[in-house]
Every structure is written in structure tokens, then in C-alpha cells.
Design an enzyme around this catalytic site. Structure first.
Site, PDB file in Angstrom:
ATOM      1  N   SER A  98     -17.691   9.117  -2.606  1.00 13.84           N
ATOM      2  CA  SER A  98     -16.560   8.054  -2.342  1.00 13.84           C
ATOM      3  C   SER A  98     -17.303   6.865  -1.757  1.00 13.84           C
ATOM      4  CB  SER A  98     -15.603   8.648  -1.010  1.00 13.84           C
ATOM      5  OG  SER A  98     -14.795   7.629  -0.894  1.00 13.84           O
ATOM      6  N   ASP A 243     -11.574   2.094  -2.672  1.00 12.14           N
ATOM      7  CA  ASP A 243     -13.060   2.691  -2.362  1.00 12.14           C
ATOM      8  C   ASP A 243     -13.442   3.361  -3.888  1.00 12.14           C
ATOM      9  OD1 ASP A 243     -11.450   5.015  -2.463  1.00 12.14           O
ATOM     10  OD2 ASP A 243     -12.110   5.882  -0.760  1.00 12.14           O
ATOM     11  N   ASP A 245     -14.117   6.375  -5.040  1.00 11.40           N
ATOM     12  CA  ASP A 245     -13.373   7.221  -5.959  1.00 11.40           C
ATOM     13  C   ASP A 245     -11.803   6.978  -6.035  1.00 11.40           C
ATOM     14  OD1 ASP A 245     -13.072   8.064  -3.244  1.00 11.40           O
ATOM     15  OD2 ASP A 245     -13.005  10.175  -3.677  1.00 11.40           O
ATOM     16  N   ASP A 247      -9.434   6.987  -3.974  1.00 11.21           N
ATOM     17  CA  ASP A 247      -8.246   7.976  -3.475  1.00 11.21           C
ATOM     18  C   ASP A 247      -7.486   6.965  -2.499  1.00 11.21           C
ATOM     19  OD1 ASP A 247     -10.451   8.396  -1.811  1.00 11.21           O
ATOM     20  OD2 ASP A 247      -9.996  10.507  -1.339  1.00 11.21           O
TER      21      ASP A 247
END
Length: 456
Positions: A98, A243, A245, A247
Site C-alpha cells: 500500500s 493510495d 493499492d 483501497d
């Protein structure tokens, strides 16, 4: 037996080489397969330079445990979550760090129906077996097959909006050179096919594991300028930044102002309750008054949960809640198997912008004025529990209403504070909110009082 330090409360994260490498990734895959014995799992990875090799090692471990693998390729975490509940599989793994520094990587693991695997729901069992390395031989190795989840994922995302109701909008999309870009492109194509009048201004859209514009983490103030500047330069209606990734997504209004995640919870609660009143909305205890106010206004019901995705998801399932939101920009959706998504929030936001015919600043300025907040302030302290007790004792004679759902919340009627130890870092996290109309003191007064108390 060497202890693996990459196992955290909610996921696996560690420094490359020492804490996480291909050998450890193999053991994680092998242990996951042996403990859960799924027939098939989905796996994907973000765009970090180390992610593909770690993914391949994890696949090898899964295959050697007899598990079949659908390799989704380069994905964001929520594409793995989606695959885990949408396809006929029994779990999923995303290789991602992340927003962690360049020399880190990690993994997020789920079971069937994308149920989280965290420290108290199986991650410690995987750790113990990976450390022991007592793997059973299987008679039949698993297979590996590439699978493109993107068309089905996009089709699912489109169910959150009514294309006919979206008004003309101009959006800045900042993927931060992370994994979001390919989804942004696919949504843009779908919008064009459906004649949805939204113009996409894409910045840092190309996936690039060297992160030429810095690690994508828009919660850091220094990472917000590129989105803000693009919104102002193009006269956009909204800016969206993700961000690594994707999510988590972060919204900027048409003036380029970053909107605290707390007020986005209120906005998304409003989006769902405009569609269906009476629904339940789950929120965390750090900042609550605005959420309670909005949900009450739109005839919904609130349920409080401890912070952290595993807790929020459990509480949502228990109460059949349509939406759950954390001020940390994690947003969870019943129709998304109670998982967090960084794509659904901005789609709902453009639906509210269209439905109300208001711009984003008008939608949130009233909330901010009514219930100002400090934003999350982090302190490094020697002993978090001792410091929390000190705050507790200091205010005891004012007889606040005390809530210990997560850390300590003290409610004084006109202002409220939540202080808690971080689940993921050695930090004390402080959040303050007030009711502007009844409060004689500015927010800065409380921030300074508590800062002196914590650091004194």
C-alpha cells in the site's frame, strides 16, 4: 524456528529481504493452503518492483499445497476482494505494501466470500505453520491460470450509480502511479460507452513501481499538492486521489480543498439514505457527531464499531448495515461483501453531486462548520496506556460521558475527544471534535491543551 516479524494485526508487512522475501512468501502460500484447504484462490499484486516475484513465490506455495490459483495479474486490493466473493473460489491474496516505504512489501489475505484473515481470525495460525515449516505432502499439485477480472469488476462498480442521472462533471483522477490507473481507464471507457457526461483529467495515471512522484499516500499533507493544483488549473468539480493499492480514496472539492475522511463518511451515508431510508450505517468512535447528525437527518440508524477493518466488517455483517465508514478513508459496502473499496466512494459522491445539484464544498462546508474537528494528530509516547490514563485522570472532575469502545472517548457536551493506541504503529492517536454553535472555545484551544498534557 525463526520468528516471522512481518505478521501484523491485520495483514503481513515487512522490510524486503530481512522481514519478507520469496522464501517467506512461499511459506505463507503453503501454510494458507494447508490450513484452509481451499480448492481455488485468486491472487493479485500491486505495482511495486518486488511484488510480481513475491506473488509467484506465493503461488508456488499454494500450488504445492494442492491449491488451484487464478492469477489476476496487477490489481488493487479490492479487485482481489471482488474476485474472492464474485467467483467460485474459496479465498484471495493481494501482494501489496500500500503506502509503506519503497523497501517494504506485504500481503492482505481473505477467506471465502472475502472474509478477512487477521490476527484473531487465522493469521496467527498461518504464522505458526510458516515458522514451523511442517508442511504435508499432497498427492496432487494445484494449477495456475491467468484470469482477467476487470470487465466483471467494472460491471459491478456501475451498479452503484444510475448513469442517466449523472450530470456533466469534470474530475481530476490521481492514481499516484499506483495500481488505480488501469481501473480509471476502464471506467472512463465505460462512461463513454454509456454517454455519461464526465470528463476525466488523469494525472500520475501510469503504473510505475519506482514511484517517480513519491509513494502514493494522500493522507500526508505534502502529497496533496498535485491533485489540488490540477483541480484548480482545470476548473474541475472534484479531485480524487488514491493510495498504492487504491483501497482508500481521498476527495478534494472544486476549490482544491482536501476533505477530511470523517466528512466523507457523512456524505456517503447521505448517498445511501437518499436511496433507501432506514438503513444502518456503521462508524468508528474517533469522530462521531457529524455522522450521527446526518444519519438522523436522513432517517437512518447508526451503529458504532471499534476501528479497524476486521471489526467494522463483523459489525456490518451482524447488523446487515448497507455502509460502514472510518475517518481514515476506509469505506465498506454491504453489496461489496462488506469489503472496503476506493472506487465505490467517488462514484457515490458524483451521484450525490448530481442528485443534489450542489458542488462538493457546499455539501461538506455545512458539516465542517457545524462539527469542526482536529483531524488525527499522532504522538510518539513511551507508554500509550499510561498517557491515556493521564488524560482520563486530568478530566475526571469534569465528569464527561466515557466510552471505551476503542481507546477512550470523553464527551463534554460541547466538545469531545478520542485517544487511542494505534493498531499498526507505536503511536498515540488523538481526535477532537466540537459543536461550533454551543462552543465558546476554538478548536486550537483543545488541541493545545491536550498536546501539553500528552507531551508534558
Amino acid at each position: 524456528m525463526s520468528q516471522l516479524t512481518c505478521f501484523k494485526a491485520y495483514d503481513i508487512r515487512g522490510k524486503l529481504g530481512t522481514e519478507l522475501n520469496e522464501d517467506i512468501a512461499y511459506k505463507v502460500g503453503r501454510a494458507y493452503g494447508q490450513i484452509y484447504q481451499p480448492k481455488t484462490v485468486v491472487i493479485g499484486c500491486d505495482i511495486r518492483l518486488s511484488s510480481e516475484a513475491l506473488k509467484q513465490a506465493t503461488i508456488q506455495g499454494l500450488n504445492d499445497a494442492g491449491v488451484n490459483v487464478l492469477d489476476l495479474g496487477m490489481t488493487g486490493t479490492e479487485e482481489v476482494y471482488f474476485g474472492a466473493f464474485h467467483l467460485d473460489v474459496q479465498g484471495g491474496i493481494e501482494v501489496t505494501a500500500s503506502h509503506n516505504p519503497m523497501d517494504y512489501n506485504g500481503m492482505k489475505l481473505v477467506r471465502e466470500n472475502a472474509r478477512p484473515i487477521s490476527a484473531d481470525t487465522g493469521l496467527k495460525d498461518i504464522q505458526a505453520l510458516a515458522e514451523l515449516g511442517t508442511f504435508e505432502d499432497v498427492s496432487k499439485k494445484g494449477t495456475i491460470q491467468p484470469y482477467n477480472i476487470l470487465p466483471e469488476f467494472i460491471a459491478h462498480l456501475m451498479t452503484y450509480i444510475d448513469p442517466a442521472k449523472i450530470r456533466p462533471l469534470k474530475l481530476v483522477m490521481n492514481a499516484g502511479n499506483g495500481a488505480a490507473g488501469h481501473v480509471v481507464d476502464a471506467i472512463e471507457t465505460k462512461f463513454k460507452q454509456l454517454s455519461i457526461p464526465v470528463e476525466f483529467i488523469k494525472i500520475h495515471n501510469d503504473a510505475d513501481g519506482t514511484f517517480p512522484n513519491g509513494i502514493p499516500n494522500p493522507i500526508l499533507v505534502e502529497n496533496r499538492d498535485s491533485t489540488r493544483n490540477a483541480v484548480l488549473e482545470h476548473g474541475a468539480d472534484m479531485g480524487i486521489a488514491w493510495d498504492g493499492d487504491f483501497d482508500r480514496c481521498f476527495l478534494f472539492d472544486e476549490k482544491g480543498q482536501f476533505i477530511e475522511g470523517y466528512y466523507i463518511v457523512g456524505l456517503l451515508a447521505q448517498a445511501f439514505l437518499l436511496k433507501q431510508s432506514g438503513e444502518k450505517i456503521v462508524h468508528d468512535p474517533r469522530l462521531v457527531w457529524n455522522t450521527l447528525d446526518i444519519v438522523h437527518q436522513y432517517q437512518g440508524q447508526t451503529v458504532q464499531s471499534k476501528s479497524g477493518h476486521a471489526f467494522i466488517k463483523d459489525v456490518m455483517r451482524e447488523h446487515n448495515a448497507v455502509y460502514g465508514g472510518e475517518m481514515s478513508a476506509h469505506h465498506y459496502f454491504r453489496d461489496f461483501a462488506y469489503c472496503d473499496s476506493g472506487m465505490i466512494p467517488w462514484l457515490l459522491a458524483i451521484a450525490v453531486l448530481s442528485e443534489t445539484q450542489k458542488n462538493l464544498s457546499a455539501l461538506v462546508e455545512g458539516m465542517i462548520a457545524k462539527f469542526p474537528c482536529s483531524g488525527e494528530i499522532n504522538f510518539k509516547v513511551a507508554d500509550t496506556q499510561k498517557t491515556i490514563q493521564k488524560i482520563f485522570d486530568h478530566f475526571a472532575d469534569q465528569k464527561p460521558i466515557i466510552d471505551q469502545t476503542d481507546g477512550v472517548s470523553l464527551d463534554f457536551g460541547t466538545w469531545r475527544v478520542n485517544v487511542r493506541a494505534s493498531n499498526t504503529e507505536p503511536l498515540l492517536r488523538l481526535n477532537i471534535e466540537s459543536t461550533a454553535s454551543k462552543n465558546p472555545q476554538p478548536m486550537q484551544f483543545y488541541i493545545e491543551e491536550l498536546t501539553q498534557l500528552i507531551q508534558g
